[in-house]
Scaffold this active site. Structure first.
Site, PDB file in Angstrom:
ATOM      1  N   THR A 126      22.795  36.388  34.434  1.00 47.09           N
ATOM      2  CA  THR A 126      23.929  35.999  33.600  1.00 47.09           C
ATOM      3  C   THR A 126      23.729  34.614  32.994  1.00 47.09           C
ATOM      4  O   THR A 126      23.029  33.777  33.564  1.00 47.09           O
ATOM      5  CB  THR A 126      25.228  36.011  34.437  1.00 47.09           C
ATOM      6  OG1 THR A 126      26.264  35.315  33.731  1.00 47.09           O
ATOM      7  CG2 THR A 126      25.046  35.314  35.780  1.00 47.09           C
ATOM      8  N   ASP A 127      24.380  34.375  31.853  1.00 43.64           N
ATOM      9  CA  ASP A 127      24.337  33.035  31.248  1.00 43.64           C
ATOM     10  C   ASP A 127      24.964  31.984  32.163  1.00 43.64           C
ATOM     11  O   ASP A 127      24.698  30.793  32.017  1.00 43.64           O
ATOM     12  CB  ASP A 127      25.009  33.026  29.863  1.00 43.64           C
ATOM     13  CG  ASP A 127      26.479  33.398  29.850  1.00 43.64           C
ATOM     14  OD1 ASP A 127      27.030  33.747  30.931  1.00 43.64           O
ATOM     15  OD2 ASP A 127      27.101  33.338  28.766  1.00 43.64           O
ATOM     16  N   GLU A 128      25.792  32.427  33.120  1.00 46.28           N
ATOM     17  CA  GLU A 128      26.487  31.455  33.972  1.00 46.28           C
ATOM     18  C   GLU A 128      25.542  30.690  34.886  1.00 46.28           C
ATOM     19  O   GLU A 128      25.936  29.670  35.453  1.00 46.28           O
ATOM     20  CB  GLU A 128      27.558  32.152  34.811  1.00 46.28           C
ATOM     21  CG  GLU A 128      28.615  32.780  33.943  1.00 46.28           C
ATOM     22  CD  GLU A 128      29.910  33.108  34.681  1.00 46.28           C
ATOM     23  OE1 GLU A 128      30.147  32.562  35.765  1.00 46.28           O
ATOM     24  OE2 GLU A 128      30.674  33.911  34.136  1.00 46.28           O
ATOM     25  N   TYR A 150      30.029  32.561  42.536  1.00 40.70           N
ATOM     26  CA  TYR A 150      29.450  33.708  41.822  1.00 40.70           C
ATOM     27  C   TYR A 150      28.142  33.312  41.150  1.00 40.70           C
ATOM     28  O   TYR A 150      27.096  33.929  41.364  1.00 40.70           O
ATOM     29  CB  TYR A 150      30.433  34.255  40.768  1.00 40.70           C
ATOM     30  CG  TYR A 150      29.760  35.151  39.743  1.00 40.70           C
ATOM     31  CD1 TYR A 150      29.297  36.414  40.094  1.00 40.70           C
ATOM     32  CD2 TYR A 150      29.558  34.715  38.432  1.00 40.70           C
ATOM     33  CE1 TYR A 150      28.657  37.228  39.162  1.00 40.70           C
ATOM     34  CE2 TYR A 150      28.925  35.524  37.492  1.00 40.70           C
ATOM     35  CZ  TYR A 150      28.470  36.782  37.866  1.00 40.70           C
ATOM     36  OH  TYR A 150      27.832  37.572  36.940  1.00 40.70           O
ATOM     37  N   LYS A 154      24.236  34.417  41.850  1.00 36.95           N
ATOM     38  CA  LYS A 154      23.440  35.097  40.818  1.00 36.95           C
ATOM     39  C   LYS A 154      22.148  34.319  40.535  1.00 36.95           C
ATOM     40  O   LYS A 154      21.097  34.926  40.283  1.00 36.95           O
ATOM     41  CB  LYS A 154      24.239  35.258  39.526  1.00 36.95           C
ATOM     42  CG  LYS A 154      25.346  36.287  39.575  1.00 36.95           C
ATOM     43  CD  LYS A 154      24.850  37.716  39.751  1.00 36.95           C
ATOM     44  CE  LYS A 154      24.088  38.227  38.545  1.00 36.95           C
ATOM     45  NZ  LYS A 154      23.685  39.652  38.754  1.00 36.95           N
TER      46      LYS A 154
HETATM   47  P1  NAD Z   1      30.918  45.537  37.824  1.00 36.60           P
HETATM   48  O1  NAD Z   1      31.644  44.708  38.820  1.00 36.60           O
HETATM   49  O2  NAD Z   1      31.697  46.348  36.828  1.00 36.60           O
HETATM   50  O3  NAD Z   1      29.954  46.563  38.578  1.00 36.60           O
HETATM   51  C1  NAD Z   1      29.203  46.227  39.697  1.00 36.60           C
HETATM   52  C2  NAD Z   1      28.737  47.521  40.377  1.00 36.60           C
HETATM   53  O4  NAD Z   1      27.903  47.177  41.488  1.00 36.60           O
HETATM   54  C3  NAD Z   1      29.880  48.368  40.924  1.00 36.60           C
HETATM   55  O5  NAD Z   1      29.675  49.724  40.604  1.00 36.60           O
HETATM   56  C4  NAD Z   1      29.788  48.162  42.441  1.00 36.60           C
HETATM   57  O6  NAD Z   1      30.261  49.261  43.210  1.00 36.60           O
HETATM   58  C5  NAD Z   1      28.296  47.934  42.623  1.00 36.60           C
HETATM   59  N1  NAD Z   1      27.962  47.173  43.844  1.00 36.60           N
HETATM   60  C6  NAD Z   1      28.521  46.000  44.262  1.00 36.60           C
HETATM   61  N2  NAD Z   1      27.950  45.606  45.420  1.00 36.60           N
HETATM   62  C7  NAD Z   1      26.997  46.531  45.716  1.00 36.60           C
HETATM   63  C8  NAD Z   1      26.060  46.655  46.775  1.00 36.60           C
HETATM   64  N3  NAD Z   1      25.993  45.741  47.760  1.00 36.60           N
HETATM   65  N4  NAD Z   1      25.217  47.714  46.773  1.00 36.60           N
HETATM   66  C9  NAD Z   1      25.292  48.654  45.783  1.00 36.60           C
HETATM   67  N5  NAD Z   1      26.175  48.579  44.762  1.00 36.60           N
HETATM   68  C10 NAD Z   1      27.006  47.534  44.724  1.00 36.60           C
HETATM   69  O7  NAD Z   1      29.914  44.547  37.091  1.00 36.60           O
HETATM   70  P2  NAD Z   1      29.418  44.500  35.566  1.00 36.60           P
HETATM   71  O8  NAD Z   1      30.368  43.688  34.783  1.00 36.60           O
HETATM   72  O9  NAD Z   1      29.039  45.847  35.127  1.00 36.60           O
HETATM   73  O10 NAD Z   1      28.099  43.614  35.749  1.00 36.60           O
HETATM   74  C11 NAD Z   1      26.845  44.244  36.009  1.00 36.60           C
HETATM   75  C12 NAD Z   1      25.793  43.167  36.175  1.00 36.60           C
HETATM   76  O11 NAD Z   1      25.728  42.390  34.976  1.00 36.60           O
HETATM   77  C13 NAD Z   1      26.084  42.182  37.307  1.00 36.60           C
HETATM   78  O12 NAD Z   1      24.864  41.882  37.936  1.00 36.60           O
HETATM   79  C14 NAD Z   1      26.644  40.968  36.605  1.00 36.60           C
HETATM   80  O13 NAD Z   1      26.368  39.786  37.328  1.00 36.60           O
HETATM   81  C15 NAD Z   1      25.874  41.002  35.297  1.00 36.60           C
HETATM   82  N6  NAD Z   1      26.540  40.408  34.139  1.00 36.60           N
HETATM   83  C16 NAD Z   1      27.817  40.755  33.809  1.00 36.60           C
HETATM   84  C17 NAD Z   1      28.404  40.217  32.663  1.00 36.60           C
HETATM   85  C18 NAD Z   1      29.813  40.564  32.272  1.00 36.60           C
HETATM   86  O14 NAD Z   1      30.358  39.922  31.363  1.00 36.60           O
HETATM   87  N7  NAD Z   1      30.440  41.573  32.848  1.00 36.60           N
HETATM   88  C19 NAD Z   1      27.691  39.310  31.874  1.00 36.60           C
HETATM   89  C20 NAD Z   1      26.389  38.971  32.247  1.00 36.60           C
HETATM   90  C21 NAD Z   1      25.822  39.533  33.370  1.00 36.60           C
HETATM   91  O1  TDX Z   2      43.371  35.744  33.741  1.00 33.38           O
HETATM   92  C1  TDX Z   2      42.454  35.135  33.151  1.00 33.38           C
HETATM   93  N1  TDX Z   2      42.761  34.085  32.334  1.00 33.38           N
HETATM   94  C2  TDX Z   2      41.826  33.370  31.661  1.00 33.38           C
HETATM   95  O2  TDX Z   2      42.154  32.414  30.941  1.00 33.38           O
HETATM   96  C3  TDX Z   2      41.070  35.514  33.288  1.00 33.38           C
HETATM   97  C4  TDX Z   2      40.671  36.660  34.162  1.00 33.38           C
HETATM   98  C5  TDX Z   2      40.139  34.775  32.604  1.00 33.38           C
HETATM   99  N2  TDX Z   2      40.484  33.735  31.816  1.00 33.38           N
HETATM  100  C6  TDX Z   2      39.435  32.958  31.125  1.00 33.38           C
HETATM  101  C7  TDX Z   2      38.343  32.456  32.051  1.00 33.38           C
HETATM  102  C8  TDX Z   2      37.129  32.437  31.170  1.00 33.38           C
HETATM  103  O3  TDX Z   2      37.061  31.210  30.449  1.00 33.38           O
HETATM  104  O4  TDX Z   2      38.777  33.854  30.229  1.00 33.38           O
HETATM  105  C9  TDX Z   2      37.361  33.595  30.203  1.00 33.38           C
HETATM  106  C10 TDX Z   2      36.626  34.860  30.609  1.00 33.38           C
HETATM  107  O5  TDX Z   2      36.932  35.107  31.975  1.00 33.38           O
HETATM  108  P1  TDX Z   2      36.293  36.344  32.792  1.00 33.38           P
HETATM  109  O6  TDX Z   2      36.580  37.595  32.055  1.00 33.38           O
HETATM  110  O7  TDX Z   2      36.743  36.212  34.205  1.00 33.38           O
HETATM  111  O8  TDX Z   2      34.734  36.061  32.620  1.00 33.38           O
HETATM  112  P2  TDX Z   2      33.802  34.800  33.029  1.00 33.38           P
HETATM  113  O9  TDX Z   2      34.370  34.044  34.132  1.00 33.38           O
HETATM  114  O10 TDX Z   2      33.483  34.055  31.756  1.00 33.38           O
HETATM  115  O11 TDX Z   2      32.494  35.609  33.559  1.00 33.38           O
HETATM  116  C11 TDX Z   2      32.020  36.783  32.875  1.00 33.38           C
HETATM  117  O12 TDX Z   2      30.885  36.514  32.097  1.00 33.38           O
HETATM  118  C12 TDX Z   2      29.688  36.260  32.757  1.00 33.38           C
HETATM  119  C13 TDX Z   2      31.718  37.916  33.857  1.00 33.38           C
HETATM  120  O13 TDX Z   2      32.868  38.176  34.657  1.00 33.38           O
HETATM  121  C14 TDX Z   2      30.528  37.610  34.704  1.00 33.38           C
HETATM  122  O14 TDX Z   2      30.207  38.711  35.550  1.00 33.38           O
HETATM  123  C15 TDX Z   2      29.364  37.311  33.800  1.00 33.38           C
HETATM  124  O15 TDX Z   2      28.263  36.920  34.561  1.00 33.38           O
END
Ligand code: NAD
Ligand code: TDX
Length: 342
Positions: A126-128, A150, A154
Protein backbone atom coordinates in the site's frame (compact mmCIF):
# COMPACT_ATOMS: atom_id res chain seq x y z
CA UNK A 1 2.17 -20.13 -14.68
CA UNK A 2 -0.95 -22.27 -14.61
CA UNK A 3 -2.19 -22.59 -11.04
CA UNK A 4 -2.51 -19.31 -9.13
CA UNK A 5 -3.27 -19.01 -5.43
CA UNK A 6 -5.12 -15.80 -4.56
CA UNK A 7 -4.96 -15.28 -0.81
CA UNK A 8 -7.59 -12.88 0.56
CA UNK A 9 -9.60 -13.52 -2.61
CA UNK A 10 -12.95 -13.12 -0.80
CA UNK A 11 -12.21 -9.48 0.05
CA UNK A 12 -12.77 -6.33 -1.98
CA UNK A 13 -9.73 -6.09 -4.30
CA UNK A 14 -8.89 -9.81 -4.21
CA UNK A 15 -12.37 -10.82 -5.41
CA UNK A 16 -12.17 -8.25 -8.20
CA UNK A 17 -8.85 -9.78 -9.24
CA UNK A 18 -10.37 -13.29 -9.19
CA UNK A 19 -13.43 -12.30 -11.25
CA UNK A 20 -11.22 -10.57 -13.81
CA UNK A 21 -8.54 -13.30 -13.89
CA UNK A 22 -11.13 -15.99 -14.61
CA UNK A 23 -12.44 -13.98 -17.57
CA UNK A 24 -8.99 -12.96 -18.81
CA UNK A 25 -6.98 -16.16 -18.28
CA UNK A 26 -9.32 -19.10 -19.01
CA UNK A 27 -6.31 -21.46 -19.08
CA UNK A 28 -5.38 -20.73 -15.44
CA UNK A 29 -6.70 -22.48 -12.38
CA UNK A 30 -7.54 -19.85 -9.73
CA UNK A 31 -7.56 -21.06 -6.13
CA UNK A 32 -8.72 -18.71 -3.36
CA UNK A 33 -7.39 -19.15 0.19
CA UNK A 34 -9.29 -16.94 2.62
CA UNK A 35 -9.91 -17.01 6.37
CA UNK A 36 -13.32 -15.33 5.89
CA UNK A 37 -12.79 -12.75 8.61
CA UNK A 38 -15.49 -10.11 9.11
CA UNK A 39 -14.27 -8.60 5.78
CA UNK A 40 -14.25 -11.82 3.76
CA UNK A 41 -17.51 -12.41 1.89
CA UNK A 42 -18.39 -15.27 -0.44
CA UNK A 43 -21.07 -13.06 -2.03
CA UNK A 44 -18.13 -11.26 -3.70
CA UNK A 45 -17.31 -14.49 -5.53
CA UNK A 46 -20.88 -15.46 -6.54
CA UNK A 47 -20.27 -14.49 -10.20
CA UNK A 48 -17.49 -17.13 -10.50
CA UNK A 49 -18.55 -19.82 -8.04
CA UNK A 50 -19.49 -22.29 -10.78
CA UNK A 51 -16.52 -21.61 -13.06
CA UNK A 52 -14.68 -24.92 -13.67
CA UNK A 53 -11.21 -23.42 -13.14
CA UNK A 54 -12.09 -21.88 -9.73
CA UNK A 55 -11.63 -23.45 -6.27
CA UNK A 56 -12.09 -22.10 -2.75
CA UNK A 57 -10.21 -23.06 0.42
CA UNK A 58 -10.97 -21.60 3.83
CA UNK A 59 -7.88 -21.01 6.00
CA UNK A 60 -5.39 -18.68 7.64
CA UNK A 61 -2.24 -17.56 5.78
CA UNK A 62 -0.42 -17.56 9.14
CA UNK A 63 -1.09 -21.32 9.55
CA UNK A 64 1.81 -23.12 7.89
CA UNK A 65 0.18 -26.56 7.74
CA UNK A 66 -2.84 -25.12 5.90
CA UNK A 67 -0.69 -23.13 3.51
CA UNK A 68 1.46 -26.17 2.73
CA UNK A 69 -1.56 -28.40 2.15
CA UNK A 70 -3.17 -25.89 -0.24
CA UNK A 71 0.07 -25.27 -2.17
CA UNK A 72 0.65 -29.01 -2.57
CA UNK A 73 -2.94 -30.07 -3.30
CA UNK A 74 -3.38 -27.52 -6.09
CA UNK A 75 0.22 -27.63 -7.39
CA UNK A 76 0.46 -23.86 -7.09
CA UNK A 77 2.89 -22.01 -9.40
CA UNK A 78 2.28 -18.44 -8.20
CA UNK A 79 0.84 -16.67 -5.17
CA UNK A 80 -0.83 -13.26 -5.20
CA UNK A 81 -1.27 -12.14 -1.61
CA UNK A 82 -4.21 -9.81 -0.92
CA UNK A 83 -4.95 -11.27 2.53
CA UNK A 84 -4.69 -8.58 5.18
CA UNK A 85 -6.37 -6.80 8.00
CA UNK A 86 -6.99 -3.67 5.97
CA UNK A 87 -8.73 -0.97 8.03
CA UNK A 88 -6.63 1.76 9.68
CA UNK A 89 -9.25 2.68 12.32
CA UNK A 90 -9.51 -0.94 13.48
CA UNK A 91 -5.70 -1.08 13.78
CA UNK A 92 -5.87 1.92 16.11
CA UNK A 93 -8.47 0.17 18.29
CA UNK A 94 -6.69 -3.23 18.32
CA UNK A 95 -3.42 -3.92 16.44
CA UNK A 96 -3.09 -7.62 17.35
CA UNK A 97 -4.72 -9.24 14.28
CA UNK A 98 -2.76 -6.86 12.03
CA UNK A 99 0.57 -8.26 13.22
CA UNK A 100 -0.63 -11.85 12.85
CA UNK A 101 -1.90 -11.52 9.28
CA UNK A 102 0.07 -8.68 7.71
CA UNK A 103 3.42 -9.61 9.22
CA UNK A 104 3.49 -13.25 10.43
CA UNK A 105 1.06 -14.31 7.67
CA UNK A 106 3.19 -12.85 4.85
CA UNK A 107 6.32 -14.46 6.33
CA UNK A 108 4.51 -17.83 6.57
CA UNK A 109 3.34 -17.66 2.96
CA UNK A 110 6.78 -16.65 1.70
CA UNK A 111 8.62 -19.28 3.67
CA UNK A 112 6.26 -22.12 2.72
CA UNK A 113 6.47 -21.01 -0.91
CA UNK A 114 10.27 -21.10 -0.67
CA UNK A 115 10.19 -24.58 0.91
CA UNK A 116 7.98 -25.93 -1.90
CA UNK A 117 9.69 -24.05 -4.73
CA UNK A 118 6.69 -21.92 -5.80
CA UNK A 119 7.86 -19.87 -8.79
CA UNK A 120 6.37 -16.47 -8.06
CA UNK A 121 5.10 -14.42 -5.16
CA UNK A 122 3.34 -11.09 -5.51
CA UNK A 123 2.73 -9.01 -2.39
CA UNK A 124 -0.10 -6.44 -2.50
CA UNK A 125 1.25 -3.55 -0.45
CA UNK A 126 0.00 0.00 0.00
CA UNK A 127 1.00 3.64 -0.47
CA UNK A 128 0.59 4.01 3.30
CA UNK A 129 3.99 2.36 3.92
CA UNK A 130 5.69 5.63 2.89
CA UNK A 131 3.79 7.70 5.46
CA UNK A 132 2.44 11.18 4.76
CA UNK A 133 3.85 13.72 2.27
CA UNK A 134 2.93 17.43 2.25
CA UNK A 135 4.26 18.21 -1.25
CA UNK A 136 5.51 16.18 -4.20
CA UNK A 137 5.08 12.44 -4.77
CA UNK A 138 6.69 9.31 -3.32
CA UNK A 139 8.96 7.21 -5.53
CA UNK A 140 9.75 3.52 -5.01
CA UNK A 141 13.21 4.16 -3.51
CA UNK A 142 11.96 6.56 -0.83
CA UNK A 143 12.27 5.56 2.84
CA UNK A 144 9.30 3.86 4.51
CA UNK A 145 7.84 5.80 7.46
CA UNK A 146 4.55 4.10 8.28
CA UNK A 147 2.46 5.88 10.92
CA UNK A 148 -0.34 3.50 11.95
CA UNK A 149 -0.21 -0.09 13.25
CA UNK A 150 -1.87 -1.03 9.94
CA UNK A 151 0.77 0.60 7.74
CA UNK A 152 3.67 -0.58 9.94
CA UNK A 153 2.44 -4.17 9.69
CA UNK A 154 2.03 -3.78 5.90
CA UNK A 155 5.58 -2.39 5.65
CA UNK A 156 6.78 -5.55 7.39
CA UNK A 157 5.21 -7.79 4.71
CA UNK A 158 6.42 -5.52 1.92
CA UNK A 159 10.03 -5.64 3.18
CA UNK A 160 9.91 -9.38 3.86
CA UNK A 161 9.01 -9.99 0.19
CA UNK A 162 12.12 -7.99 -0.76
CA UNK A 163 14.27 -9.91 1.73
CA UNK A 164 13.15 -13.26 0.24
CA UNK A 165 14.29 -12.03 -3.17
CA UNK A 166 17.67 -10.76 -1.93
CA UNK A 167 18.39 -13.64 0.46
CA UNK A 168 16.91 -16.66 -1.31
CA UNK A 169 16.59 -15.45 -4.90
CA UNK A 170 12.82 -15.96 -4.89
CA UNK A 171 10.87 -14.25 -7.68
CA UNK A 172 8.98 -11.75 -5.53
CA UNK A 173 7.30 -8.52 -6.66
CA UNK A 174 5.48 -5.80 -4.73
CA UNK A 175 2.85 -3.21 -5.69
CA UNK A 176 2.09 -0.20 -3.50
CA UNK A 177 -1.44 0.82 -4.42
CA UNK A 178 -3.28 3.98 -3.46
CA UNK A 179 -6.79 4.35 -1.98
CA UNK A 180 -9.02 2.00 -3.91
CA UNK A 181 -12.78 2.26 -4.49
CA UNK A 182 -15.46 0.37 -6.41
CA UNK A 183 -18.20 -2.27 -5.99
CA UNK A 184 -17.98 -4.91 -3.21
CA UNK A 185 -15.91 -2.76 -0.78
CA UNK A 186 -16.67 -3.42 2.87
CA UNK A 187 -18.73 -0.47 4.14
CA UNK A 188 -16.24 0.59 6.84
CA UNK A 189 -14.01 2.30 4.22
CA UNK A 190 -14.97 5.88 3.61
CA UNK A 191 -16.56 5.62 0.12
CA UNK A 192 -18.99 2.71 0.70
CA UNK A 193 -19.52 3.86 4.31
CA UNK A 194 -20.57 7.38 3.33
CA UNK A 195 -22.62 6.27 0.31
CA UNK A 196 -24.62 3.65 2.24
CA UNK A 197 -25.11 5.97 5.25
CA UNK A 198 -26.25 8.83 3.00
CA UNK A 199 -28.71 6.51 1.22
CA UNK A 200 -30.39 6.08 4.63
CA UNK A 201 -30.13 9.84 5.42
CA UNK A 202 -27.70 9.19 8.25
CA UNK A 203 -24.85 11.54 9.34
CA UNK A 204 -21.42 11.30 7.63
CA UNK A 205 -18.61 11.59 10.23
CA UNK A 206 -15.75 13.44 8.52
CA UNK A 207 -12.52 13.31 10.53
CA UNK A 208 -10.77 16.54 11.56
CA UNK A 209 -11.04 19.40 9.06
CA UNK A 210 -11.76 17.11 6.07
CA UNK A 211 -8.75 18.57 4.22
CA UNK A 212 -6.73 15.34 4.12
CA UNK A 213 -5.77 14.22 0.60
CA UNK A 214 -6.05 10.70 -0.84
CA UNK A 215 -5.18 9.51 -4.36
CA UNK A 216 -8.23 7.56 -5.62
CA UNK A 217 -7.76 4.44 -7.73
CA UNK A 218 -10.60 2.45 -9.33
CA UNK A 219 -10.54 -1.20 -8.27
CA UNK A 220 -10.45 -2.58 -11.85
CA UNK A 221 -7.37 -0.44 -12.52
CA UNK A 222 -5.70 -1.63 -9.31
CA UNK A 223 -6.48 -5.24 -10.18
CA UNK A 224 -5.12 -4.86 -13.73
CA UNK A 225 -1.91 -3.25 -12.46
CA UNK A 226 -1.33 -6.27 -10.20
CA UNK A 227 -1.99 -8.63 -13.12
CA UNK A 228 0.54 -6.67 -15.21
CA UNK A 229 3.25 -6.80 -12.52
CA UNK A 230 2.59 -10.49 -11.87
CA UNK A 231 3.22 -11.26 -15.54
CA UNK A 232 5.83 -8.66 -16.53
CA UNK A 233 7.53 -7.46 -13.34
CA UNK A 234 11.18 -8.48 -12.92
CA UNK A 235 12.10 -10.32 -9.70
CA UNK A 236 12.70 -8.09 -6.69
CA UNK A 237 10.92 -5.10 -8.26
CA UNK A 238 8.54 -2.75 -6.46
CA UNK A 239 5.94 -0.65 -8.32
CA UNK A 240 3.78 2.24 -7.16
CA UNK A 241 0.19 2.05 -8.42
CA UNK A 242 -1.52 5.42 -8.08
CA UNK A 243 -4.90 6.59 -9.35
CA UNK A 244 -3.52 9.98 -10.40
CA UNK A 245 -6.65 11.49 -8.82
CA UNK A 246 -5.81 13.38 -5.66
CA UNK A 247 -8.82 14.81 -3.87
CA UNK A 248 -9.51 16.37 -0.45
CA UNK A 249 -11.85 14.26 1.68
CA UNK A 250 -14.40 17.08 1.88
CA UNK A 251 -14.53 17.33 -1.92
CA UNK A 252 -15.02 13.58 -2.30
CA UNK A 253 -17.81 13.71 0.29
CA UNK A 254 -19.53 16.58 -1.56
CA UNK A 255 -19.21 14.70 -4.86
CA UNK A 256 -20.89 11.61 -3.35
CA UNK A 257 -23.73 13.68 -1.87
CA UNK A 258 -24.30 15.51 -5.16
CA UNK A 259 -24.36 12.24 -7.10
CA UNK A 260 -26.92 10.84 -4.66
CA UNK A 261 -28.98 14.04 -4.56
CA UNK A 262 -28.52 14.27 -0.77
CA UNK A 263 -27.92 17.48 1.26
CA UNK A 264 -24.53 18.60 2.60
CA UNK A 265 -26.21 19.02 6.00
CA UNK A 266 -25.52 15.27 6.50
CA UNK A 267 -21.81 16.08 7.00
CA UNK A 268 -20.56 16.12 10.62
CA UNK A 269 -17.01 17.21 11.44
CA UNK A 270 -15.90 14.80 14.18
CA UNK A 271 -12.83 14.13 16.32
CA UNK A 272 -9.87 13.17 14.13
CA UNK A 273 -8.31 9.72 13.66
CA UNK A 274 -5.18 9.50 15.90
CA UNK A 275 -2.00 9.79 13.79
CA UNK A 276 -4.11 10.65 10.73
CA UNK A 277 -1.87 10.91 7.63
CA UNK A 278 -2.47 14.26 5.93
CA UNK A 279 -1.70 13.39 2.35
CA UNK A 280 -0.80 10.33 0.27
CA UNK A 281 0.69 10.87 -3.16
CA UNK A 282 2.62 8.58 -5.50
CA UNK A 283 4.24 8.87 -8.88
CA UNK A 284 3.40 6.19 -11.48
CA UNK A 285 6.53 7.03 -13.53
CA UNK A 286 8.12 3.61 -13.05
CA UNK A 287 5.15 1.36 -13.87
CA UNK A 288 4.22 3.57 -16.84
CA UNK A 289 7.74 3.55 -18.29
CA UNK A 290 8.68 -0.07 -17.58
CA UNK A 291 5.40 -1.97 -17.91
CA UNK A 292 3.16 0.39 -19.87
CA UNK A 293 0.37 0.40 -17.25
CA UNK A 294 -1.70 3.50 -16.48
CA UNK A 295 -5.09 4.05 -14.87
CA UNK A 296 -7.86 3.65 -17.47
CA UNK A 297 -10.76 5.21 -15.54
CA UNK A 298 -11.46 8.83 -14.64
CA UNK A 299 -12.30 9.60 -11.00
CA UNK A 300 -15.68 11.19 -11.82
CA UNK A 301 -16.94 8.40 -14.11
CA UNK A 302 -15.75 5.53 -11.92
CA UNK A 303 -17.04 7.19 -8.72
CA UNK A 304 -20.46 7.82 -10.31
CA UNK A 305 -20.64 4.16 -11.44
CA UNK A 306 -19.62 3.04 -7.95
CA UNK A 307 -22.32 5.13 -6.28
CA UNK A 308 -24.90 3.62 -8.67
CA UNK A 309 -23.70 0.11 -7.81
CA UNK A 310 -24.32 0.64 -4.07
CA UNK A 311 -27.72 2.19 -4.88
CA UNK A 312 -28.69 -0.84 -6.93
CA UNK A 313 -27.16 -3.55 -4.72
CA UNK A 314 -28.43 -2.94 -1.23
CA UNK A 315 -28.95 -6.74 -0.94
CA UNK A 316 -25.14 -6.89 -0.75
CA UNK A 317 -24.46 -4.27 1.94
CA UNK A 318 -27.60 -4.34 4.13
CA UNK A 319 -26.81 -7.81 5.43
CA UNK A 320 -23.24 -6.70 6.29
CA UNK A 321 -24.47 -3.72 8.31
CA UNK A 322 -25.71 -5.90 11.19
CA UNK A 323 -24.14 -7.72 14.17
CA UNK A 324 -20.37 -7.14 14.51
CA UNK A 325 -20.55 -4.19 12.11
CA UNK A 326 -22.92 -2.33 14.44
CA UNK A 327 -20.65 -3.07 17.43
CA UNK A 328 -17.71 -1.59 15.52
CA UNK A 329 -19.80 1.41 14.39
CA UNK A 330 -20.67 2.13 18.03
CA UNK A 331 -17.05 1.92 19.19
CA UNK A 332 -15.74 4.09 16.38
CA UNK A 333 -18.49 6.68 15.94
CA UNK A 334 -21.02 6.86 18.81
CA UNK A 335 -19.02 9.25 21.05
CA UNK A 336 -17.70 11.24 18.07
CA UNK A 337 -21.20 11.83 16.70
CA UNK A 338 -22.73 12.50 20.15
CA UNK A 339 -20.16 15.29 20.58
CA UNK A 340 -21.56 17.05 17.47
CA UNK A 341 -25.11 17.02 18.91
CA UNK A 342 -24.12 19.15 21.94
P1 NAD B 1 -10.43 -6.52 2.53
O1 NAD B 1 -10.38 -6.23 3.99
O2 NAD B 1 -11.67 -6.21 1.75
O3 NAD B 1 -10.12 -8.07 2.28
C1 NAD B 1 -9.15 -8.78 2.98
C2 NAD B 1 -9.40 -10.28 2.78
O4 NAD B 1 -8.36 -11.01 3.44
C3 NAD B 1 -10.73 -10.75 3.37
O5 NAD B 1 -11.38 -11.61 2.47
C4 NAD B 1 -10.30 -11.53 4.62
O6 NAD B 1 -11.19 -12.58 4.99
C5 NAD B 1 -8.94 -12.06 4.20
N1 NAD B 1 -8.05 -12.36 5.34
C6 NAD B 1 -7.76 -11.56 6.40
N2 NAD B 1 -6.90 -12.18 7.23
C7 NAD B 1 -6.61 -13.38 6.66
C8 NAD B 1 -5.76 -14.45 7.04
N3 NAD B 1 -5.03 -14.41 8.17
N4 NAD B 1 -5.69 -15.53 6.23
C9 NAD B 1 -6.44 -15.59 5.08
N5 NAD B 1 -7.26 -14.60 4.70
C10 NAD B 1 -7.34 -13.51 5.46
O7 NAD B 1 -9.17 -5.78 1.91
P2 NAD B 1 -8.97 -5.05 0.50
O8 NAD B 1 -9.40 -3.64 0.63
O9 NAD B 1 -9.51 -5.90 -0.57
O10 NAD B 1 -7.38 -5.04 0.42
C11 NAD B 1 -6.68 -6.13 -0.18
C12 NAD B 1 -5.20 -5.87 -0.08
O11 NAD B 1 -4.89 -4.64 -0.74
C13 NAD B 1 -4.69 -5.72 1.36
O12 NAD B 1 -3.44 -6.35 1.44
C14 NAD B 1 -4.56 -4.23 1.55
O13 NAD B 1 -3.55 -3.92 2.49
C15 NAD B 1 -4.16 -3.79 0.15
N6 NAD B 1 -4.54 -2.43 -0.23
C16 NAD B 1 -5.82 -1.98 -0.07
C17 NAD B 1 -6.16 -0.70 -0.50
C18 NAD B 1 -7.56 -0.17 -0.32
O14 NAD B 1 -7.77 1.03 -0.54
N7 NAD B 1 -8.55 -0.98 0.00
C19 NAD B 1 -5.19 0.13 -1.07
C20 NAD B 1 -3.89 -0.36 -1.21
C21 NAD B 1 -3.58 -1.64 -0.80
O1 TDX C 1 -15.51 7.69 8.85
C1 TDX C 1 -14.52 8.11 8.23
N1 TDX C 1 -14.29 9.45 8.14
C2 TDX C 1 -13.23 9.99 7.49
O2 TDX C 1 -13.06 11.22 7.45
C3 TDX C 1 -13.60 7.22 7.56
C4 TDX C 1 -13.79 5.74 7.61
C5 TDX C 1 -12.53 7.78 6.91
N2 TDX C 1 -12.34 9.11 6.87
C6 TDX C 1 -11.15 9.66 6.17
C7 TDX C 1 -9.84 9.05 6.63
C8 TDX C 1 -8.99 9.11 5.40
O3 TDX C 1 -8.34 10.37 5.30
O4 TDX C 1 -11.27 9.29 4.80
C9 TDX C 1 -9.99 8.94 4.25
C10 TDX C 1 -10.05 7.52 3.73
O5 TDX C 1 -10.23 6.66 4.85
P1 TDX C 1 -10.29 5.05 4.71
O6 TDX C 1 -11.35 4.71 3.73
O7 TDX C 1 -10.36 4.50 6.08
O8 TDX C 1 -8.90 4.75 3.99
P2 TDX C 1 -7.37 5.04 4.42
O9 TDX C 1 -7.22 5.15 5.87
O10 TDX C 1 -6.88 6.19 3.58
O11 TDX C 1 -6.69 3.64 3.93
C11 TDX C 1 -7.09 3.03 2.69
O12 TDX C 1 -6.14 3.23 1.68
C12 TDX C 1 -4.92 2.56 1.78
C13 TDX C 1 -7.34 1.53 2.87
O13 TDX C 1 -8.29 1.32 3.91
C14 TDX C 1 -6.07 0.78 3.15
O14 TDX C 1 -6.31 -0.62 3.22
C15 TDX C 1 -5.10 1.07 2.03
O15 TDX C 1 -3.87 0.47 2.31
Amino acid sequence: MKNILVTGGAGFIGSTFVRRAIARHPDYKIVVLDKLTYAGNLDNLLPVKDAPQYAFERGDIADRATVRRVLETHEIDAIVNFAAESHVDRSVLDPHAFINTNSVGVYTLLDTARELGVQRFHQVSTDEVYGSIDEGHFREGDPLEPNSPYSASKASGDLMARAYYVTYGMHTTVTRGSNTFGPYQYPEKVIPFFVTEALDDRPLPLYGDGMQVRDWLYVDDHSDAIDTVLHKGAPGEIFNVGGESERHNIDVTRFLLQTLGKPESLIRYVEDRPGHDRRYALTNDKIRAELGWEPAHSFEDAMTETVRWYQQNDWWWRKIKTGEYLEYYKRQYAARLAETEK
